[in-house]
Design a protein around this motif. Sequence first.
Motif, PDB file in Angstrom:
ATOM      1  N   LEU A 190      -8.409  13.073   1.568  1.00  0.00           N
ATOM      2  CA  LEU A 190      -7.090  13.527   1.577  1.00  0.00           C
ATOM      3  C   LEU A 190      -6.233  12.408   1.487  1.00  0.00           C
ATOM      4  N   CYS A 191      -5.397  12.528   0.911  1.00  0.00           N
ATOM      5  CA  CYS A 191      -4.559  10.937   0.317  1.00  0.00           C
ATOM      6  C   CYS A 191      -3.215  11.593   0.998  1.00  0.00           C
ATOM      7  N   PHE A 192      -2.512  10.566   1.876  1.00  0.00           N
ATOM      8  CA  PHE A 192      -1.132  10.642   2.227  1.00  0.00           C
ATOM      9  C   PHE A 192      -0.366   9.595   2.450  1.00  0.00           C
ATOM     10  N   LEU A 193       0.863   9.737   2.658  1.00  0.00           N
ATOM     11  CA  LEU A 193       1.709   8.673   2.925  1.00  0.00           C
ATOM     12  C   LEU A 193       1.459   7.902   4.206  1.00  0.00           C
ATOM     13  N   PRO A 194       1.663   6.432   4.463  1.00  0.00           N
ATOM     14  CA  PRO A 194       1.256   6.031   6.016  1.00  0.00           C
ATOM     15  C   PRO A 194       1.960   7.017   6.635  1.00  0.00           C
ATOM     16  N   LEU A 195       1.174   7.018   8.091  1.00  0.00           N
ATOM     17  CA  LEU A 195       1.859   7.812   9.107  1.00  0.00           C
ATOM     18  C   LEU A 195       2.772   7.375   9.641  1.00  0.00           C
ATOM     19  N   THR A 201      -1.948  16.584  22.251  1.00  0.00           N
ATOM     20  CA  THR A 201      -0.545  16.068  21.662  1.00  0.00           C
ATOM     21  C   THR A 201      -0.984  15.639  20.270  1.00  0.00           C
ATOM     22  N   VAL A 202      -0.042  15.962  19.438  1.00  0.00           N
ATOM     23  CA  VAL A 202       0.021  15.505  18.110  1.00  0.00           C
ATOM     24  C   VAL A 202       0.708  14.322  17.938  1.00  0.00           C
ATOM     25  N   TYR A 203       0.039  13.050  17.849  1.00  0.00           N
ATOM     26  CA  TYR A 203       0.759  11.727  17.819  1.00  0.00           C
ATOM     27  C   TYR A 203       0.943  11.012  16.608  1.00  0.00           C
ATOM     28  N   ALA A 204       0.403  11.740  15.463  1.00  0.00           N
ATOM     29  CA  ALA A 204       0.824  11.100  14.142  1.00  0.00           C
ATOM     30  C   ALA A 204       0.975  12.099  13.200  1.00  0.00           C
ATOM     31  N   GLU A 205       1.567  11.723  12.144  1.00  0.00           N
ATOM     32  CA  GLU A 205       1.812  12.957  10.997  1.00  0.00           C
ATOM     33  C   GLU A 205       2.189  12.101   9.561  1.00  0.00           C
ATOM     34  N   GLY A 206       1.859  12.625   8.694  1.00  0.00           N
ATOM     35  CA  GLY A 206       2.003  12.166   7.043  1.00  0.00           C
ATOM     36  C   GLY A 206       2.186  13.161   6.106  1.00  0.00           C
ATOM     37  N   VAL A 207       3.085  12.841   4.977  1.00  0.00           N
ATOM     38  CA  VAL A 207       3.029  13.925   3.985  1.00  0.00           C
ATOM     39  C   VAL A 207       1.905  13.550   3.095  1.00  0.00           C
ATOM     40  N   VAL A 208       1.172  14.553   2.614  1.00  0.00           N
ATOM     41  CA  VAL A 208       0.024  14.681   1.884  1.00  0.00           C
ATOM     42  C   VAL A 208       0.482  14.627   0.400  1.00  0.00           C
ATOM     43  N   MET A 209      -0.191  13.833  -0.315  1.00  0.00           N
ATOM     44  CA  MET A 209       0.072  13.494  -1.586  1.00  0.00           C
ATOM     45  C   MET A 209      -0.839  14.121  -2.557  1.00  0.00           C
ATOM     46  N   ASP A 210      -2.260  14.381  -2.232  1.00  0.00           N
ATOM     47  CA  ASP A 210      -3.290  14.842  -3.088  1.00  0.00           C
ATOM     48  C   ASP A 210      -4.449  15.073  -2.026  1.00  0.00           C
ATOM     49  N   ALA A 211      -5.238  15.921  -2.401  1.00  0.00           N
ATOM     50  CA  ALA A 211      -6.607  16.228  -1.949  1.00  0.00           C
ATOM     51  C   ALA A 211      -7.565  16.167  -2.873  1.00  0.00           C
ATOM     52  N   ASP A 212      -8.409  15.116  -2.960  1.00  0.00           N
ATOM     53  CA  ASP A 212      -9.313  14.856  -3.830  1.00  0.00           C
ATOM     54  C   ASP A 212     -10.902  15.051  -3.606  1.00  0.00           C
ATOM     55  N   GLU A 213     -11.682  15.889  -4.530  1.00  0.00           N
ATOM     56  CA  GLU A 213     -12.814  16.089  -3.930  1.00  0.00           C
ATOM     57  C   GLU A 213     -13.580  14.619  -3.588  1.00  0.00           C
ATOM     58  N   ASP A 214     -13.407  13.755  -4.334  1.00  0.00           N
ATOM     59  CA  ASP A 214     -14.279  12.504  -4.341  1.00  0.00           C
ATOM     60  C   ASP A 214     -13.726  11.620  -3.035  1.00  0.00           C
ATOM     61  N   GLU A 215     -12.321  11.591  -3.141  1.00  0.00           N
ATOM     62  CA  GLU A 215     -11.661  10.744  -1.949  1.00  0.00           C
ATOM     63  C   GLU A 215     -11.446  11.136  -0.670  1.00  0.00           C
ATOM     64  N   THR A 256       0.801  -1.204   0.049  1.00  0.00           N
ATOM     65  CA  THR A 256       0.113  -0.082  -0.007  1.00  0.00           C
ATOM     66  C   THR A 256       0.662   1.333  -0.025  1.00  0.00           C
ATOM     67  N   ASP A 257       0.598   2.082  -0.864  1.00  0.00           N
ATOM     68  CA  ASP A 257       1.537   3.374  -0.983  1.00  0.00           C
ATOM     69  C   ASP A 257       0.942   4.510  -0.370  1.00  0.00           C
ATOM     70  N   TYR A 258      -0.513   4.413   0.005  1.00  0.00           N
ATOM     71  CA  TYR A 258      -0.869   5.812   0.399  1.00  0.00           C
ATOM     72  C   TYR A 258      -2.386   5.273   1.330  1.00  0.00           C
ATOM     73  N   CYS A 259      -2.758   6.224   2.189  1.00  0.00           N
ATOM     74  CA  CYS A 259      -3.864   6.172   2.959  1.00  0.00           C
ATOM     75  C   CYS A 259      -4.644   7.387   2.719  1.00  0.00           C
ATOM     76  N   TYR A 260      -6.095   7.201   2.972  1.00  0.00           N
ATOM     77  CA  TYR A 260      -7.176   8.194   2.905  1.00  0.00           C
ATOM     78  C   TYR A 260      -7.632   8.696   4.097  1.00  0.00           C
ATOM     79  N   TRP A 261      -8.040   9.958   4.193  1.00  0.00           N
ATOM     80  CA  TRP A 261      -8.884  10.378   5.240  1.00  0.00           C
ATOM     81  C   TRP A 261     -10.098  11.218   4.681  1.00  0.00           C
ATOM     82  N   THR A 262     -11.370  10.518   4.749  1.00  0.00           N
ATOM     83  CA  THR A 262     -12.482  11.068   4.050  1.00  0.00           C
ATOM     84  C   THR A 262     -13.308  12.138   4.782  1.00  0.00           C
ATOM     85  N   GLY A 263     -14.043  12.944   3.910  1.00  0.00           N
ATOM     86  CA  GLY A 263     -14.961  13.838   4.523  1.00  0.00           C
ATOM     87  C   GLY A 263     -14.271  15.273   4.653  1.00  0.00           C
TER      88      GLY A 263
END
Length: 95
Positions: free
Chosen positions: A65-70, A49-63, A25-32
């Motif tokens: 937020l698309c980002f690399l695994p955290l 506390t911020v406990y996780a972060e990831g690099v954003v790859m794309d923000a798509d209206e349908d899908e 898996t190359d990426y993850c999504y957060w929808t909504g």
Amino acid sequence: MTDILIRAARNKVEHKFKDQVDPDTDYCYWTGIHPRRIIEKVMFTDGVTVYAEGVVMDADEDEGLCFLPLRRVNYPQPKKAPTRGFTYVTQDEQK
């Protein structure tokens, strides 16, 4: 540069950590959420506390937020996070 801060329970994002994601898996999504700015990084907080972060790859209206695994992190949230949705965080606010 602008980042996004999302308030979410840790159990809602555990499966998105790099060590939990299928190696193929190359990426993850957060929808909504649909940011209207160019986003560099997504940060997840428990409200303190911020406990996780990831690099954003794309923000798509349908899908969403698309980002690399955290990756796991542990630092104070740079800005108050809303209980729903997200907030933008600028580089100046992260200092």
